[in-house]
Design a protein around this motif. Structure first.
Motif, PDB file in Angstrom:
ATOM      1  N   ILE A  76       0.884  -1.163   0.000  1.00 31.96           N
ATOM      2  CA  ILE A  76       0.000   0.000   0.000  1.00 31.96           C
ATOM      3  C   ILE A  76       0.917   1.207   0.000  1.00 31.96           C
ATOM      4  CG2 ILE A  76      -1.591   1.363   1.397  1.00 31.96           C
ATOM      5  CD1 ILE A  76      -2.897  -1.226   2.285  1.00 31.96           C
ATOM      6  N   CYS A  77       0.893   1.950  -1.087  1.00 30.86           N
ATOM      7  CA  CYS A  77       1.829   3.058  -1.250  1.00 30.86           C
ATOM      8  C   CYS A  77       1.121   4.398  -1.076  1.00 30.86           C
ATOM      9  CB  CYS A  77       2.467   3.017  -2.633  1.00 30.86           C
ATOM     10  SG  CYS A  77       3.336   1.480  -2.996  1.00 30.86           S
ATOM     11  N   GLU A  78       1.682   5.210  -0.209  1.00 31.45           N
ATOM     12  CA  GLU A  78       1.260   6.588  -0.031  1.00 31.45           C
ATOM     13  C   GLU A  78       2.301   7.451  -0.730  1.00 31.45           C
ATOM     14  OE1 GLU A  78      -1.479   8.201   1.913  1.00 31.45           O
ATOM     15  OE2 GLU A  78      -2.156   6.257   1.167  1.00 31.45           O
ATOM     16  N   ILE A  79       1.857   8.361  -1.558  1.00 28.48           N
ATOM     17  CA  ILE A  79       2.765   9.183  -2.354  1.00 28.48           C
ATOM     18  C   ILE A  79       2.700  10.618  -1.852  1.00 28.48           C
ATOM     19  CG2 ILE A  79       3.359   9.966  -4.670  1.00 28.48           C
ATOM     20  CD1 ILE A  79       1.890   7.423  -5.695  1.00 28.48           C
ATOM     21  N   LYS A  80       3.866  11.148  -1.457  1.00 28.41           N
ATOM     22  CA  LYS A  80       3.933  12.501  -0.901  1.00 28.41           C
ATOM     23  C   LYS A  80       5.031  13.299  -1.595  1.00 28.41           C
ATOM     24  CE  LYS A  80       0.740  11.694   2.042  1.00 28.41           C
ATOM     25  NZ  LYS A  80      -0.570  12.247   1.786  1.00 28.41           N
ATOM     26  N   SER A  97      -3.441   4.068   9.695  1.00 23.42           N
ATOM     27  CA  SER A  97      -3.932   2.865  10.367  1.00 23.42           C
ATOM     28  C   SER A  97      -5.357   2.544   9.923  1.00 23.42           C
ATOM     29  CB  SER A  97      -3.875   3.067  11.879  1.00 23.42           C
ATOM     30  OG  SER A  97      -4.342   1.923  12.538  1.00 23.42           O
ATOM     31  N   SER A  98      -6.194   3.564   9.864  1.00 23.86           N
ATOM     32  CA  SER A  98      -7.570   3.392   9.428  1.00 23.86           C
ATOM     33  C   SER A  98      -7.639   2.924   7.981  1.00 23.86           C
ATOM     34  CB  SER A  98      -8.323   4.710   9.592  1.00 23.86           C
ATOM     35  OG  SER A  98      -9.613   4.611   9.064  1.00 23.86           O
ATOM     36  N   LYS A  99      -6.842   3.541   7.126  1.00 23.63           N
ATOM     37  CA  LYS A  99      -6.829   3.206   5.702  1.00 23.63           C
ATOM     38  C   LYS A  99      -6.445   1.738   5.489  1.00 23.63           C
ATOM     39  CE  LYS A  99      -5.357   6.498   3.119  1.00 23.63           C
ATOM     40  NZ  LYS A  99      -4.714   7.448   2.203  1.00 23.63           N
ATOM     41  N   LEU A 115       3.073  -1.155   4.276  1.00 26.39           N
ATOM     42  CA  LEU A 115       2.954   0.264   3.978  1.00 26.39           C
ATOM     43  C   LEU A 115       4.268   0.750   3.386  1.00 26.39           C
ATOM     44  CD1 LEU A 115       1.482   2.991   4.071  1.00 26.39           C
ATOM     45  CD2 LEU A 115       2.351   3.250   6.411  1.00 26.39           C
ATOM     46  N   THR A 116       4.162   1.391   2.237  1.00 19.10           N
ATOM     47  CA  THR A 116       5.321   1.934   1.540  1.00 19.10           C
ATOM     48  C   THR A 116       5.101   3.422   1.315  1.00 19.10           C
ATOM     49  OG1 THR A 116       5.651  -0.188   0.423  1.00 19.10           O
ATOM     50  CG2 THR A 116       6.721   1.738  -0.553  1.00 19.10           C
ATOM     51  N   MET A 117       6.081   4.226   1.686  1.00 22.30           N
ATOM     52  CA  MET A 117       6.009   5.663   1.450  1.00 22.30           C
ATOM     53  C   MET A 117       6.865   6.001   0.235  1.00 22.30           C
ATOM     54  SD  MET A 117       3.949   6.902   3.746  1.00 22.30           S
ATOM     55  CE  MET A 117       4.209   8.630   3.434  1.00 22.30           C
ATOM     56  N   ILE A 118       6.257   6.656  -0.722  1.00 27.65           N
ATOM     57  CA  ILE A 118       6.965   7.148  -1.899  1.00 27.65           C
ATOM     58  C   ILE A 118       7.042   8.656  -1.739  1.00 27.65           C
ATOM     59  CG2 ILE A 118       6.953   7.330  -4.412  1.00 27.65           C
ATOM     60  CD1 ILE A 118       5.190   4.758  -4.387  1.00 27.65           C
ATOM     61  N   SER A 129       6.932   6.861  12.268  1.00 26.42           N
ATOM     62  CA  SER A 129       7.432   6.329  11.003  1.00 26.42           C
ATOM     63  C   SER A 129       7.725   4.828  11.049  1.00 26.42           C
ATOM     64  CB  SER A 129       8.684   7.094  10.566  1.00 26.42           C
ATOM     65  OG  SER A 129       9.732   6.919  11.500  1.00 26.42           O
ATOM     66  N   SER A 130       7.653   4.210  12.220  1.00 27.12           N
ATOM     67  CA  SER A 130       7.998   2.789  12.336  1.00 27.12           C
ATOM     68  C   SER A 130       7.016   1.866  11.618  1.00 27.12           C
ATOM     69  CB  SER A 130       8.111   2.382  13.808  1.00 27.12           C
ATOM     70  OG  SER A 130       6.863   2.565  14.454  1.00 27.12           O
ATOM     71  N   ARG A 131       5.789   2.319  11.344  1.00 29.05           N
ATOM     72  CA  ARG A 131       4.827   1.474  10.627  1.00 29.05           C
ATOM     73  C   ARG A 131       5.179   1.340   9.146  1.00 29.05           C
ATOM     74  NH1 ARG A 131      -0.219   1.414  11.048  1.00 29.05           N
ATOM     75  NH2 ARG A 131      -0.554   2.764  12.831  1.00 29.05           N
ATOM     76  N   VAL A 132       6.078   2.194   8.655  1.00 32.36           N
ATOM     77  CA  VAL A 132       6.460   2.181   7.241  1.00 32.36           C
ATOM     78  C   VAL A 132       7.459   1.056   6.988  1.00 32.36           C
ATOM     79  CG1 VAL A 132       7.521   3.508   5.376  1.00 32.36           C
ATOM     80  CG2 VAL A 132       6.047   4.660   7.064  1.00 32.36           C
ATOM     81  N   ALA A 133       7.078   0.115   6.120  1.00 28.49           N
ATOM     82  CA  ALA A 133       7.940  -1.033   5.811  1.00 28.49           C
ATOM     83  C   ALA A 133       9.022  -0.672   4.807  1.00 28.49           C
ATOM     84  CB  ALA A 133       7.102  -2.188   5.276  1.00 28.49           C
ATOM     85  N   ALA A 134       8.708   0.254   3.896  1.00 29.36           N
ATOM     86  CA  ALA A 134       9.681   0.645   2.874  1.00 29.36           C
ATOM     87  C   ALA A 134       9.483   2.109   2.517  1.00 29.36           C
ATOM     88  CB  ALA A 134       9.524  -0.218   1.628  1.00 29.36           C
ATOM     89  N   GLU A 135      10.582   2.761   2.248  1.00 32.08           N
ATOM     90  CA  GLU A 135      10.575   4.160   1.807  1.00 32.08           C
ATOM     91  C   GLU A 135      11.300   4.214   0.478  1.00 32.08           C
ATOM     92  OE1 GLU A 135      12.864   8.283   2.882  1.00 32.08           O
ATOM     93  OE2 GLU A 135      12.740   6.717   4.403  1.00 32.08           O
ATOM     94  N   ILE A 136      10.673   4.849  -0.503  1.00 25.13           N
ATOM     95  CA  ILE A 136      11.235   4.876  -1.847  1.00 25.13           C
ATOM     96  C   ILE A 136      11.245   6.298  -2.367  1.00 25.13           C
ATOM     97  CG2 ILE A 136      10.967   4.032  -4.196  1.00 25.13           C
ATOM     98  CD1 ILE A 136       9.473   1.653  -2.936  1.00 25.13           C
ATOM     99  N   ASP A 137      12.351   6.659  -2.991  1.00 24.60           N
ATOM    100  CA  ASP A 137      12.460   7.953  -3.669  1.00 24.60           C
ATOM    101  C   ASP A 137      11.605   7.875  -4.931  1.00 24.60           C
ATOM    102  OD1 ASP A 137      13.363   9.919  -5.562  1.00 24.60           O
ATOM    103  OD2 ASP A 137      15.154  10.180  -4.334  1.00 24.60           O
TER     104      ASP A 137
END
Length: 143
Positions: A76-80, A97-99, A115-118, A129-137
């Motif tokens: 599940i990727c959130e893009i910011k 968490s709700s999402k 959870l992946t943050m892009i 930030s600990s719930r984020v499994a992966a962070e990607i540029d």
């Protein structure tokens, strides 16, 4: 041509849609996504966004990018796109968490969900930030 993807995960409607507006950029997801940035280059995946409307049981949710992998995992990727490091605060942590909970409930998936943050400028490390499994540029994922 841009088409917004509204996807019913259980019926897979919407997978054919190929473009997604991310921030202010238009990104043709299927043609430009680089799975090696996620460490999944040898794994097949369906890529799309996901939306469910509010009902009597939940408030609804929207996922920017969902990577449904054949190895029984879903990113599940959130893009910011921010001018500085993106920081998850208490309110956004609750929203995430709700999402995730709503997605699991509605999709009835048995897959592992990550959870992946892009981000354009990284993710600031903090207590949320600990719930984020992966962070990607974003540049590495979509070029």
């Amino acid at each position: 041509m841009h088409r917004e993807v509204h996807h019913d995960y259980r019926t897979r409607k919407g997978i054919e849609n190929t473009e997604r507006t991310v921030g202010i950029q238009r990104i043709p997801v299927r043609s430009s996504l680089r799975p090696q940035a996620l460490g999944i280059s040898g794994i097949s995946a369906n890529v799309h966004s996901w939306t469910t409307k509010a009902n009597d049981f939940h408030k609804g949710a929207q996922i920017d990018l969902l990577i449904d992998r054949t190895d029984s995992c879903i990113n599940i990727c959130e893009i910011k796109f921010n001018s500085e490091e993106f920081s998850i605060d208490k309110k956004y942590d609750t929203e995430l968490s709700s999402k995730i909970s709503i997605f699991k409930e509605v999709s009835k998936t048995r897959k592992n969900v990550f959870l992946t943050m892009i981000t354009a400028n990284g993710l600031k490390r903090n207590q949320y930030s600990s719930r984020v499994a992966a962070e990607i540029d974003a540049e590495k994922l979509f070029l």
